[in-house]
Scaffold this active site. Sequence first.
Site, PDB file in Angstrom:
ATOM      1  N   HIS A 158       0.821  -1.212   0.000  1.00 53.90           N
ATOM      2  CA  HIS A 158       0.000   0.000   0.000  1.00 53.90           C
ATOM      3  C   HIS A 158       0.857   1.265   0.000  1.00 53.90           C
ATOM      4  O   HIS A 158       0.457   2.281  -0.566  1.00 53.90           O
ATOM      5  CB  HIS A 158      -0.977  -0.029   1.181  1.00 53.90           C
ATOM      6  N   HIS A 210      -7.682  -7.888  -8.029  1.00 50.48           N
ATOM      7  CA  HIS A 210      -7.964  -8.730  -6.863  1.00 50.48           C
ATOM      8  C   HIS A 210      -8.186  -7.780  -5.685  1.00 50.48           C
ATOM      9  O   HIS A 210      -7.276  -7.509  -4.904  1.00 50.48           O
ATOM     10  CB  HIS A 210      -6.794  -9.662  -6.567  1.00 50.48           C
ATOM     11  N   SER A 235      -6.652  -1.952  -0.710  1.00 51.75           N
ATOM     12  CA  SER A 235      -6.205  -1.247  -1.920  1.00 51.75           C
ATOM     13  C   SER A 235      -7.332  -0.438  -2.590  1.00 51.75           C
ATOM     14  O   SER A 235      -7.082   0.671  -3.072  1.00 51.75           O
ATOM     15  CB  SER A 235      -5.579  -2.235  -2.917  1.00 51.75           C
ATOM     16  N   GLU A 279     -13.507  -8.575  -7.742  1.00 54.42           N
ATOM     17  CA  GLU A 279     -13.374  -9.480  -6.594  1.00 54.42           C
ATOM     18  C   GLU A 279     -14.220 -10.709  -6.883  1.00 54.42           C
ATOM     19  O   GLU A 279     -15.410 -10.590  -7.131  1.00 54.42           O
ATOM     20  CB  GLU A 279     -13.814  -8.773  -5.303  1.00 54.42           C
ATOM     21  N   GLY A 321     -10.459 -11.361 -12.082  1.00 53.61           N
ATOM     22  CA  GLY A 321      -9.598 -10.215 -12.384  1.00 53.61           C
ATOM     23  C   GLY A 321      -8.716 -10.436 -13.600  1.00 53.61           C
ATOM     24  O   GLY A 321      -8.425  -9.491 -14.349  1.00 53.61           O
ATOM     25  N   ASP A 334      -2.971  -8.441  -7.342  1.00 51.52           N
ATOM     26  CA  ASP A 334      -2.616  -8.824  -5.960  1.00 51.52           C
ATOM     27  C   ASP A 334      -3.337 -10.123  -5.587  1.00 51.52           C
ATOM     28  O   ASP A 334      -4.254 -10.121  -4.770  1.00 51.52           O
ATOM     29  CB  ASP A 334      -3.038  -7.665  -5.030  1.00 51.52           C
TER      30      ASP A 334
HETATM   31  C1  LIG Z   1      -4.588 -10.531  -1.366  1.00 49.53           C
HETATM   32  S1  LIG Z   1      -6.320 -10.309  -1.457  1.00 49.53           S
HETATM   33  C2  LIG Z   1      -6.522  -8.695  -2.070  1.00 49.53           C
HETATM   34  C3  LIG Z   1      -6.175  -7.591  -1.126  1.00 49.53           C
HETATM   35  C4  LIG Z   1      -6.376  -6.215  -1.692  1.00 49.53           C
HETATM   36  N1  LIG Z   1      -5.757  -6.075  -3.006  1.00 49.53           N
HETATM   37  C5  LIG Z   1      -5.798  -5.161  -0.771  1.00 49.53           C
HETATM   38  O1  LIG Z   1      -4.604  -4.842  -0.918  1.00 49.53           O
HETATM   39  O2  LIG Z   1      -6.520  -4.643   0.061  1.00 49.53           O
HETATM   40  C6  LIG Z   1      -6.754 -11.258  -2.851  1.00 49.53           C
HETATM   41  C7  LIG Z   1      -8.247 -11.218  -3.184  1.00 49.53           C
HETATM   42  O3  LIG Z   1      -8.449 -11.758  -4.495  1.00 49.53           O
HETATM   43  C8  LIG Z   1      -9.669 -12.495  -4.528  1.00 49.53           C
HETATM   44  N2  LIG Z   1      -9.541 -13.387  -5.702  1.00 49.53           N
HETATM   45  C9  LIG Z   1      -8.980 -14.608  -5.799  1.00 49.53           C
HETATM   46  N3  LIG Z   1      -8.906 -15.013  -7.085  1.00 49.53           N
HETATM   47  C10 LIG Z   1      -9.443 -14.009  -7.828  1.00 49.53           C
HETATM   48  C11 LIG Z   1      -9.622 -13.802  -9.226  1.00 49.53           C
HETATM   49  N4  LIG Z   1      -9.214 -14.721 -10.127  1.00 49.53           N
HETATM   50  N5  LIG Z   1     -10.186 -12.637  -9.628  1.00 49.53           N
HETATM   51  C12 LIG Z   1     -10.586 -11.696  -8.743  1.00 49.53           C
HETATM   52  N6  LIG Z   1     -10.426 -11.834  -7.400  1.00 49.53           N
HETATM   53  C13 LIG Z   1      -9.857 -12.968  -6.952  1.00 49.53           C
HETATM   54  C14 LIG Z   1      -9.721 -13.143  -3.178  1.00 49.53           C
HETATM   55  O4  LIG Z   1     -11.057 -13.495  -2.840  1.00 49.53           O
HETATM   56  C15 LIG Z   1      -9.130 -12.060  -2.266  1.00 49.53           C
HETATM   57  O5  LIG Z   1     -10.139 -11.252  -1.731  1.00 49.53           O
END
Ligand SMILES: C[S@@+](CC[C@H](N)C(=O)[O-])C[C@H]1O[C@@H](n2cnc3c(N)ncnc32)[C@H](O)[C@@H]1O
Length: 285
Positions: free
Chosen positions: A18, A41, A99, A117, A148, A168
């Site tokens: 971040h 993500h 994020s 998401e 994503g 991410d």
């Molecule tokens: C590491 S977390 C994201 C944290 C966020 N970027 C932050 O910094 O606040 C990863 C997220 O991606 C989601 N996720 C997993 N596979 C995904 C995909 N193929 N496309 C979109 N989201 C996905 C998960 O449910 C999870 O909430």
Amino acid sequence: MNYRHSYHAGNFADVMKHALQWACLAYLQEKDKPFWLLDTHAGIGMYDLLGEQASKTGEWQSGIARLLAAPEAPQELQGYLQAVRHLNADDALRWYPGSPYLAALQLRAQDQLTLCELHPEDARALAQNVSRDFPSRGQVKVELGRNGYAALKALTPPPIKRGMVLIDPPFEQRDEFSQVVQALGAGTKRWATGSYVIWYPIKDPLIIGDFHQQVADLPHVSKAYAVDLLVRGPQDATRMNGCGMLFVNPPYGVVQQVATIMNFITPLLAQDRGAEWQERWLKSA
Ligand SMILES: C[S@@+](CC[C@H](N)C(=O)[O-])C[C@H]1O[C@@H](n2cnc3c(N)ncnc32)[C@H](O)[C@@H]1O
């Protein structure tokens, strides 16, 4: 899909990610021209550090809590730190922004943010949080339950030509690094001038070396740069010993700020004496 970011919110990895995300968007704000950010993500956008899930791990205590307690953070970190402080009255730390929330704070009237998401419950929470915290902001679009990686391919090249893709993933699937490389290949083929920022965990350093090489070898990648943080010596390659961020077309001003940011946060986030950070150009035009 088992991963829930609420167990890890505000940990050392979020702090690095971040802080550098904030620096990237601050740099994009320097020109009046609009920018677009795709957060592939997104997570849920806002985390309760005193909630059941975050309390189970307490990871934020060796992350954002240490940073907020440190005196004299450099100017380069002030925007990010102020955003966290604004959410928490009286110096009691409870709320941590994800994020999407941090990105939405940095939007100007002309900018656009798209959030993906996949997890159904987290997607609903994200949509609720966005409409509560950023009401009537049509410029923040939540793609409920959208993959994503697929969105990256479908939404590029964007109508707004300047911008960034933040990738991410949770890295709970064995082939996540390959999925990232594939998505980057597709994205850069369609939108070669965009900036792409990928967060990754560091367990076995050899896997990271391979990943860096595969990105550098992509035909439409002309500039790639990576910053790695180890919070402990990597003796046990089954543990997450650190994390890194790979930048394709890194915003120029961000590379200049990396040393100041990493020199400040690395000793604060250290879990043993093996903590260190390094930066590397993987490809430069
Ligand atoms: C590491 S977390 C994201 C944290 C966020 N970027 C932050 O910094 O606040 C990863 C997220 O991606 C989601 N996720 C997993 N596979 C995904 C995909 N193929 N496309 C979109 N989201 C996905 C998960 O449910 C999870 O909430």
